[in-house]
Design a protein around this motif. Sequence first.
Motif, PDB file in Angstrom:
ATOM      1  N   GLU A  63       0.852  -1.183   0.000  1.00  0.00           N
ATOM      2  CA  GLU A  63       0.000   0.000   0.000  1.00  0.00           C
ATOM      3  C   GLU A  63       0.885   1.229   0.000  1.00  0.00           C
ATOM      4  O   GLU A  63       1.844   1.306   0.776  1.00  0.00           O
ATOM      5  N   LEU A  64       0.556   2.172  -0.893  1.00  0.00           N
ATOM      6  CA  LEU A  64       1.359   3.381  -0.996  1.00  0.00           C
ATOM      7  C   LEU A  64       0.437   4.569  -0.722  1.00  0.00           C
ATOM      8  O   LEU A  64      -0.575   4.734  -1.412  1.00  0.00           O
ATOM      9  N   VAL A  65       0.742   5.339   0.291  1.00  0.00           N
ATOM     10  CA  VAL A  65      -0.113   6.467   0.652  1.00  0.00           C
ATOM     11  C   VAL A  65       0.662   7.753   0.402  1.00  0.00           C
ATOM     12  O   VAL A  65       1.776   7.923   0.912  1.00  0.00           O
ATOM     13  N   ILE A  66       0.082   8.635  -0.399  1.00  0.00           N
ATOM     14  CA  ILE A  66       0.800   9.877  -0.724  1.00  0.00           C
ATOM     15  C   ILE A  66       0.332  11.013   0.171  1.00  0.00           C
ATOM     16  O   ILE A  66      -0.870  11.210   0.372  1.00  0.00           O
ATOM     17  N   VAL A  67       1.274  11.732   0.742  1.00  0.00           N
ATOM     18  CA  VAL A  67       0.960  12.901   1.579  1.00  0.00           C
ATOM     19  C   VAL A  67       1.641  14.135   0.978  1.00  0.00           C
ATOM     20  O   VAL A  67       2.626  14.027   0.258  1.00  0.00           O
ATOM     21  N   GLU A  68       1.080  15.306   1.312  1.00  0.00           N
ATOM     22  CA  GLU A  68       1.679  16.566   0.858  1.00  0.00           C
ATOM     23  C   GLU A  68       2.844  16.912   1.770  1.00  0.00           C
ATOM     24  O   GLU A  68       3.826  17.524   1.370  1.00  0.00           O
ATOM     25  N   ASN A  69       2.662  16.516   3.033  1.00  0.00           N
ATOM     26  CA  ASN A  69       3.554  16.953   4.092  1.00  0.00           C
ATOM     27  C   ASN A  69       3.578  15.842   5.133  1.00  0.00           C
ATOM     28  O   ASN A  69       2.527  15.310   5.501  1.00  0.00           O
ATOM     29  N   TYR A  70       4.759  15.481   5.594  1.00  0.00           N
ATOM     30  CA  TYR A  70       4.844  14.330   6.510  1.00  0.00           C
ATOM     31  C   TYR A  70       4.109  14.535   7.833  1.00  0.00           C
ATOM     32  O   TYR A  70       3.675  13.582   8.464  1.00  0.00           O
ATOM     33  N   LYS A  71       3.954  15.795   8.242  1.00  0.00           N
ATOM     34  CA  LYS A  71       3.262  16.052   9.509  1.00  0.00           C
ATOM     35  C   LYS A  71       1.794  15.609   9.446  1.00  0.00           C
ATOM     36  O   LYS A  71       1.146  15.436  10.472  1.00  0.00           O
ATOM     37  N   GLN A  72       1.302  15.426   8.206  1.00  0.00           N
ATOM     38  CA  GLN A  72      -0.061  14.902   8.026  1.00  0.00           C
ATOM     39  C   GLN A  72      -0.268  13.566   8.750  1.00  0.00           C
ATOM     40  O   GLN A  72      -1.369  13.240   9.156  1.00  0.00           O
ATOM     41  N   VAL A  73       0.812  12.822   8.903  1.00  0.00           N
ATOM     42  CA  VAL A  73       0.740  11.526   9.587  1.00  0.00           C
ATOM     43  C   VAL A  73       0.171  11.704  10.995  1.00  0.00           C
ATOM     44  O   VAL A  73      -0.460  10.811  11.546  1.00  0.00           O
ATOM     45  N   LEU A  74       0.395  12.889  11.566  1.00  0.00           N
ATOM     46  CA  LEU A  74      -0.043  13.112  12.954  1.00  0.00           C
ATOM     47  C   LEU A  74      -1.513  13.516  13.054  1.00  0.00           C
ATOM     48  O   LEU A  74      -2.097  13.520  14.138  1.00  0.00           O
ATOM     49  N   GLU A  75      -2.138  13.835  11.913  1.00  0.00           N
ATOM     50  CA  GLU A  75      -3.554  14.228  11.964  1.00  0.00           C
ATOM     51  C   GLU A  75      -4.393  13.036  12.436  1.00  0.00           C
ATOM     52  O   GLU A  75      -4.104  11.891  12.107  1.00  0.00           O
ATOM     53  N   ASN A  76      -5.470  13.367  13.184  1.00  0.00           N
ATOM     54  CA  ASN A  76      -6.288  12.305  13.772  1.00  0.00           C
ATOM     55  C   ASN A  76      -6.790  11.291  12.760  1.00  0.00           C
ATOM     56  O   ASN A  76      -6.660  10.079  12.969  1.00  0.00           O
ATOM     57  N   ALA A  77      -7.335  11.831  11.646  1.00  0.00           N
ATOM     58  CA  ALA A  77      -7.924  10.923  10.659  1.00  0.00           C
ATOM     59  C   ALA A  77      -6.860   9.977  10.103  1.00  0.00           C
ATOM     60  O   ALA A  77      -7.116   8.794   9.878  1.00  0.00           O
ATOM     61  N   PHE A  78      -5.649  10.520   9.918  1.00  0.00           N
ATOM     62  CA  PHE A  78      -4.577   9.695   9.371  1.00  0.00           C
ATOM     63  C   PHE A  78      -4.171   8.604  10.356  1.00  0.00           C
ATOM     64  O   PHE A  78      -4.008   7.439  10.000  1.00  0.00           O
ATOM     65  N   GLN A  79      -4.039   9.003  11.603  1.00  0.00           N
ATOM     66  CA  GLN A  79      -3.653   8.021  12.626  1.00  0.00           C
ATOM     67  C   GLN A  79      -4.723   6.930  12.750  1.00  0.00           C
ATOM     68  O   GLN A  79      -4.411   5.746  12.901  1.00  0.00           O
ATOM     69  N   GLU A  80      -5.999   7.362  12.655  1.00  0.00           N
ATOM     70  CA  GLU A  80      -7.085   6.361  12.734  1.00  0.00           C
ATOM     71  C   GLU A  80      -6.987   5.349  11.598  1.00  0.00           C
ATOM     72  O   GLU A  80      -7.198   4.154  11.793  1.00  0.00           O
ATOM     73  N   ARG A  81      -6.663   5.890  10.425  1.00  0.00           N
ATOM     74  CA  ARG A  81      -6.529   5.016   9.256  1.00  0.00           C
ATOM     75  C   ARG A  81      -5.409   3.988   9.482  1.00  0.00           C
ATOM     76  O   ARG A  81      -5.547   2.806   9.134  1.00  0.00           O
ATOM     77  N   LEU A  82      -4.308   4.444  10.066  1.00  0.00           N
ATOM     78  CA  LEU A  82      -3.200   3.529  10.347  1.00  0.00           C
ATOM     79  C   LEU A  82      -3.621   2.472  11.375  1.00  0.00           C
ATOM     80  O   LEU A  82      -3.298   1.292  11.245  1.00  0.00           O
ATOM     81  N   ILE A  83      -4.349   2.928  12.386  1.00  0.00           N
ATOM     82  CA  ILE A  83      -4.773   2.005  13.442  1.00  0.00           C
ATOM     83  C   ILE A  83      -5.731   0.945  12.882  1.00  0.00           C
ATOM     84  O   ILE A  83      -5.653  -0.230  13.232  1.00  0.00           O
ATOM     85  N   GLU A  84      -6.615   1.391  11.960  1.00  0.00           N
ATOM     86  CA  GLU A  84      -7.513   0.418  11.308  1.00  0.00           C
ATOM     87  C   GLU A  84      -6.740  -0.694  10.597  1.00  0.00           C
ATOM     88  O   GLU A  84      -7.201  -1.820  10.488  1.00  0.00           O
ATOM     89  N   ARG A  85      -5.594  -0.325  10.071  1.00  0.00           N
ATOM     90  CA  ARG A  85      -4.759  -1.317   9.370  1.00  0.00           C
ATOM     91  C   ARG A  85      -3.886  -2.123  10.341  1.00  0.00           C
ATOM     92  O   ARG A  85      -3.026  -2.858   9.912  1.00  0.00           O
ATOM     93  N   ASN A  86      -4.050  -1.924  11.627  1.00  0.00           N
ATOM     94  CA  ASN A  86      -3.186  -2.571  12.628  1.00  0.00           C
ATOM     95  C   ASN A  86      -1.717  -2.257  12.341  1.00  0.00           C
ATOM     96  O   ASN A  86      -0.860  -3.150  12.323  1.00  0.00           O
TER      97      ASN A  86
END
Length: 354
Positions: A63-86
């Motif tokens: 899976e390849l996820v493209i972000v504009e800015n790496y700090k996006q990883v810290l956004e809630n929705a992004f973290q939730e998405r990661l958690i959903e994927r375990n």
Amino acid sequence: MIHQSEISSILDGYDREKITIATIGSHTALQILKGARDEGFRNMVICKKGSANVYRQFGLADELVIVENYKQVLENAFQERLIERNAILIPHGSFVEYLSPALIENELVVPMFGNRKVLGWESDRNKEREWLLRAGLRLPREYKDPADIDRLVMVKFPGAKGGRGYILASNPEEFEQKHKALELIDKEMYTLQEYVIGTRFYPHYFYSPLTDKVELLSMDIRYESNIDGIARLSHILQDSLPEPSFVVTGNLPVVIRESLLPRVLEMGQNVIETSRELFSPGLTGPFCIETVCTEDLEFIAFEISARIVAGTNLFINGSPYSQLLYDVPMSTGRRIAREVKEAIKGDLLDEVVY
Ligand SMILES: Nc1ncnc2c1ncn2[C@@H]1O[C@H](COP(=O)(O)OP(=O)(O)O)[C@@H](O)[C@H]1O
Ligand SMILES: [Mg+2]
């Protein structure tokens, strides 16, 4: 500050059969992705548009996820998405640099490989020094006052990235003259460190809390510009030497005299034992001690990286040392995935992921 219990409860909710190994697309991501696959995990790479092609090209990412800015990883929705994927995030040099130790400690709830407390210890020069000294390592001499400079010193600044902007000086006058000419915001925050002459060695270790062993997986020497270029021309440049810089441009594989291995292993073990006293449960997983070996065959340590280092990229297919330890090509990236796998088997994931 995120409480450990918050991360633990997220980890408790993970489906152990469907773990995703995730990292940011840079630094050592290729070997982390390959290592995850080789150990049977799904993987994910988070990258910017510009580097997406690299990961597509090598076909290593599920899976390849493209972000504009790496700090996006810290956004809630992004973290939730990661958690959903375990997802278990694997930190590397760029990962720590892009997100910053403070934001990782304060905002990242996604479980991460290794102890987060180590980030504060390796990124603060004074704490790092205390740690290494306590571990019985020899460090370069430091000078408080430029007036005391009595041999070649390296002047290090906190904002300098990859050794760019460091200067060398052999006496107080040379220091004053070069320092005055600098245009750095943090130029008063310098450290004056003895320049140690010898052979640099950057051993790559891995500490497993599951087996309580420190493994030496590989070793490199960094190739740095312009200093390594100057060395080739030193006799010609004699009268007009440019100011040396130490920007990493590549890595050379190296093995060390076998009679020096006991000390190399001992340094790794001591650093681990001391880390446990300083910030329990201490450093776990990959780390590298940056050393210079002198003509008296003593190691002087000038830095520690408490995560996977880029020099391990030489050894995606294993190294002479890892070949002695494992029957399969064992990169540091793969070793991380193997540790996660072993931890899952033994129901000990919370000892390697925090
Ligand atoms: N005390 C020292 N003696 C000799 N060389 C050094 C010393 N400290 C650093 N260097 C050289 O400068 C490079 C960058 O220094 P380092 O402190 O590791 O900075 P960075 O934080 O950018 O990695 C090292 O890889 C090494 O080549
Ligand atoms: Mg360094």
